[in-house]
Motif scaffolding. Structure first.
Motif, PDB file in Angstrom:
ATOM      1  N   LEU A  19      33.522  29.557  41.120  1.00 29.05           N
ATOM      2  CA  LEU A  19      34.874  29.708  41.670  1.00 29.05           C
ATOM      3  C   LEU A  19      35.919  29.705  40.558  1.00 29.05           C
ATOM      4  N   TYR A  20      35.749  28.833  39.565  1.00 33.34           N
ATOM      5  CA  TYR A  20      36.667  28.791  38.435  1.00 33.34           C
ATOM      6  C   TYR A  20      36.646  30.124  37.679  1.00 33.34           C
ATOM      7  N   GLN A  21      35.454  30.631  37.406  1.00 37.28           N
ATOM      8  CA  GLN A  21      35.326  31.906  36.703  1.00 37.28           C
ATOM      9  C   GLN A  21      35.964  33.039  37.502  1.00 37.28           C
ATOM     10  N   TYR A  22      35.759  33.015  38.802  1.00 39.65           N
ATOM     11  CA  TYR A  22      36.270  34.082  39.666  1.00 39.65           C
ATOM     12  C   TYR A  22      37.800  34.079  39.706  1.00 39.65           C
ATOM     13  N   PHE A  23      38.403  32.916  39.953  1.00 36.37           N
ATOM     14  CA  PHE A  23      39.849  32.858  40.145  1.00 36.37           C
ATOM     15  C   PHE A  23      40.646  32.881  38.851  1.00 36.37           C
ATOM     16  N   THR A  24      40.039  32.547  37.721  1.00 32.17           N
ATOM     17  CA  THR A  24      40.763  32.628  36.458  1.00 32.17           C
ATOM     18  C   THR A  24      40.591  33.980  35.795  1.00 32.17           C
ATOM     19  N   GLY A  25      39.741  34.829  36.346  1.00 30.76           N
ATOM     20  CA  GLY A  25      39.548  36.168  35.797  1.00 30.76           C
ATOM     21  C   GLY A  25      38.742  36.194  34.522  1.00 30.76           C
ATOM     22  N   LYS A  26      38.050  35.107  34.193  1.00 32.94           N
ATOM     23  CA  LYS A  26      37.257  35.055  32.968  1.00 32.94           C
ATOM     24  C   LYS A  26      35.874  35.649  33.151  1.00 32.94           C
ATOM     25  N   SER A  27      35.598  36.125  34.324  1.00 31.81           N
ATOM     26  CA  SER A  27      34.288  36.691  34.608  1.00 31.81           C
ATOM     27  C   SER A  27      34.471  38.073  35.206  1.00 31.81           C
ATOM     28  N   SER A  28      33.476  38.921  35.006  1.00 36.25           N
ATOM     29  CA  SER A  28      33.510  40.245  35.623  1.00 36.25           C
ATOM     30  C   SER A  28      33.024  40.177  37.068  1.00 36.25           C
ATOM     31  N   ALA A  29      32.639  38.983  37.510  1.00 35.04           N
ATOM     32  CA  ALA A  29      32.123  38.820  38.864  1.00 35.04           C
ATOM     33  C   ALA A  29      33.261  38.890  39.872  1.00 35.04           C
ATOM     34  N   LYS A  30      33.251  39.915  40.671  1.00 38.50           N
ATOM     35  CA  LYS A  30      34.229  40.080  41.730  1.00 38.50           C
ATOM     36  C   LYS A  30      33.482  40.388  43.019  1.00 38.50           C
ATOM     37  N   PHE A  31      33.881  39.740  44.075  1.00 33.04           N
ATOM     38  CA  PHE A  31      33.214  39.911  45.357  1.00 33.04           C
ATOM     39  C   PHE A  31      33.558  41.276  45.928  1.00 33.04           C
ATOM     40  N   SER A  32      32.551  42.072  46.241  1.00 34.54           N
ATOM     41  CA  SER A  32      32.777  43.417  46.761  1.00 34.54           C
ATOM     42  C   SER A  32      33.112  43.403  48.247  1.00 34.54           C
ATOM     43  N   GLY A  33      32.802  42.310  48.942  1.00 30.11           N
ATOM     44  CA  GLY A  33      33.127  42.211  50.360  1.00 30.11           C
ATOM     45  C   GLY A  33      32.079  42.785  51.287  1.00 30.11           C
ATOM     46  N   LYS A  34      30.990  43.318  50.747  1.00 32.93           N
ATOM     47  CA  LYS A  34      29.952  43.909  51.583  1.00 32.93           C
ATOM     48  C   LYS A  34      28.634  43.207  51.322  1.00 32.93           C
ATOM     49  N   LEU A  35      28.285  42.267  52.172  1.00 30.10           N
ATOM     50  CA  LEU A  35      26.995  41.586  52.035  1.00 30.10           C
ATOM     51  C   LEU A  35      25.896  42.488  52.567  1.00 30.10           C
ATOM     52  N   HIS A  36      24.798  42.545  51.832  1.00 26.53           N
ATOM     53  CA  HIS A  36      23.668  43.374  52.221  1.00 26.53           C
ATOM     54  C   HIS A  36      22.401  42.860  51.547  1.00 26.53           C
ATOM     55  N   LYS A  37      21.269  43.382  51.990  1.00 22.62           N
ATOM     56  CA  LYS A  37      20.008  43.099  51.311  1.00 22.62           C
ATOM     57  C   LYS A  37      19.785  44.188  50.279  1.00 22.62           C
ATOM     58  N   SER A  38      19.302  43.796  49.120  1.00 18.44           N
ATOM     59  CA  SER A  38      19.073  44.744  48.044  1.00 18.44           C
ATOM     60  C   SER A  38      17.754  45.477  48.240  1.00 18.44           C
ATOM     61  N   ALA A  39      17.774  46.764  47.969  1.00 16.44           N
ATOM     62  CA  ALA A  39      16.539  47.545  48.023  1.00 16.44           C
ATOM     63  C   ALA A  39      15.855  47.577  46.653  1.00 16.44           C
ATOM     64  N   SER A  40      16.636  47.411  45.588  1.00 13.54           N
ATOM     65  CA  SER A  40      16.073  47.526  44.245  1.00 13.54           C
ATOM     66  C   SER A  40      15.736  46.175  43.609  1.00 13.54           C
ATOM     67  N   ASP A  41      16.493  45.126  43.931  1.00 13.75           N
ATOM     68  CA  ASP A  41      16.294  43.807  43.325  1.00 13.75           C
ATOM     69  C   ASP A  41      15.827  42.832  44.396  1.00 13.75           C
ATOM     70  N   LYS A  42      14.563  42.938  44.770  1.00 17.49           N
ATOM     71  CA  LYS A  42      14.066  42.072  45.832  1.00 17.49           C
ATOM     72  C   LYS A  42      12.750  41.441  45.441  1.00 17.49           C
ATOM     73  N   LYS A  43      12.592  40.186  45.849  1.00 19.40           N
ATOM     74  CA  LYS A  43      11.331  39.464  45.672  1.00 19.40           C
ATOM     75  C   LYS A  43      10.647  39.314  47.028  1.00 19.40           C
ATOM     76  N   LEU A  44      11.400  38.887  48.034  1.00 20.47           N
ATOM     77  CA  LEU A  44      10.867  38.782  49.394  1.00 20.47           C
ATOM     78  C   LEU A  44      11.540  39.819  50.286  1.00 20.47           C
ATOM     79  N   ALA A  45      12.744  39.503  50.739  1.00 18.30           N
ATOM     80  CA  ALA A  45      13.449  40.416  51.638  1.00 18.30           C
ATOM     81  C   ALA A  45      14.669  41.051  50.988  1.00 18.30           C
ATOM     82  N   GLY A  46      15.034  40.638  49.788  1.00 20.08           N
ATOM     83  CA  GLY A  46      16.178  41.210  49.103  1.00 20.08           C
ATOM     84  C   GLY A  46      17.496  40.503  49.349  1.00 20.08           C
TER      85      GLY A  46
END
Length: 90
Positions: A19-46
């Motif tokens: 949360l600190y990284q997100y709100f201070t802008g020190k990270s490239s991590a930004k929430f896209s707003g679309k939760l989904h299961k991954s088709a490419s990066d999955k171990k069980l269900a993605g």
């Protein structure tokens, strides 16, 4: 110190850090707003891969936090099953 207490402190520290990284802008991590299961990066269900893609972070971090939820409180397994059922594919 009890194991549940240690897990709570560790999960709280991880969530606080992101949360600190997100709100201070020190990270490239930004929430896209679309939760989904991954088709490419999955171990069980993605679920973890999709959550990591949505948050813009490495999927290993999401998997470690999820493992804390499983080991610390036991909520991780039912939550994963629910997410695997209701989250759409990528």
């Amino acid at each position: 110190m009890e194991m549940g207490t240690i897990m709570t402190i560790a999960a709280g520290a991880a969530i606080g850090y992101f949360l600190y990284q997100y709100f201070t802008g020190k990270s490239s991590a930004k929430f896209s707003g679309k939760l989904h299961k991954s088709a490419s990066d999955k171990k069980l269900a993605g679920v973890c891969g999709g959550l990591a893609e949505s948050l813009g972070i490495d999927s290993t971090i999401v998997r470690l936090v999820w493992a804390l939820m499983i080991l610390g409180w036991g909520i991780g397994v039912p939550l994963y099953i629910i997410c695997a059922i209701i989250l759409p594919e990528e």
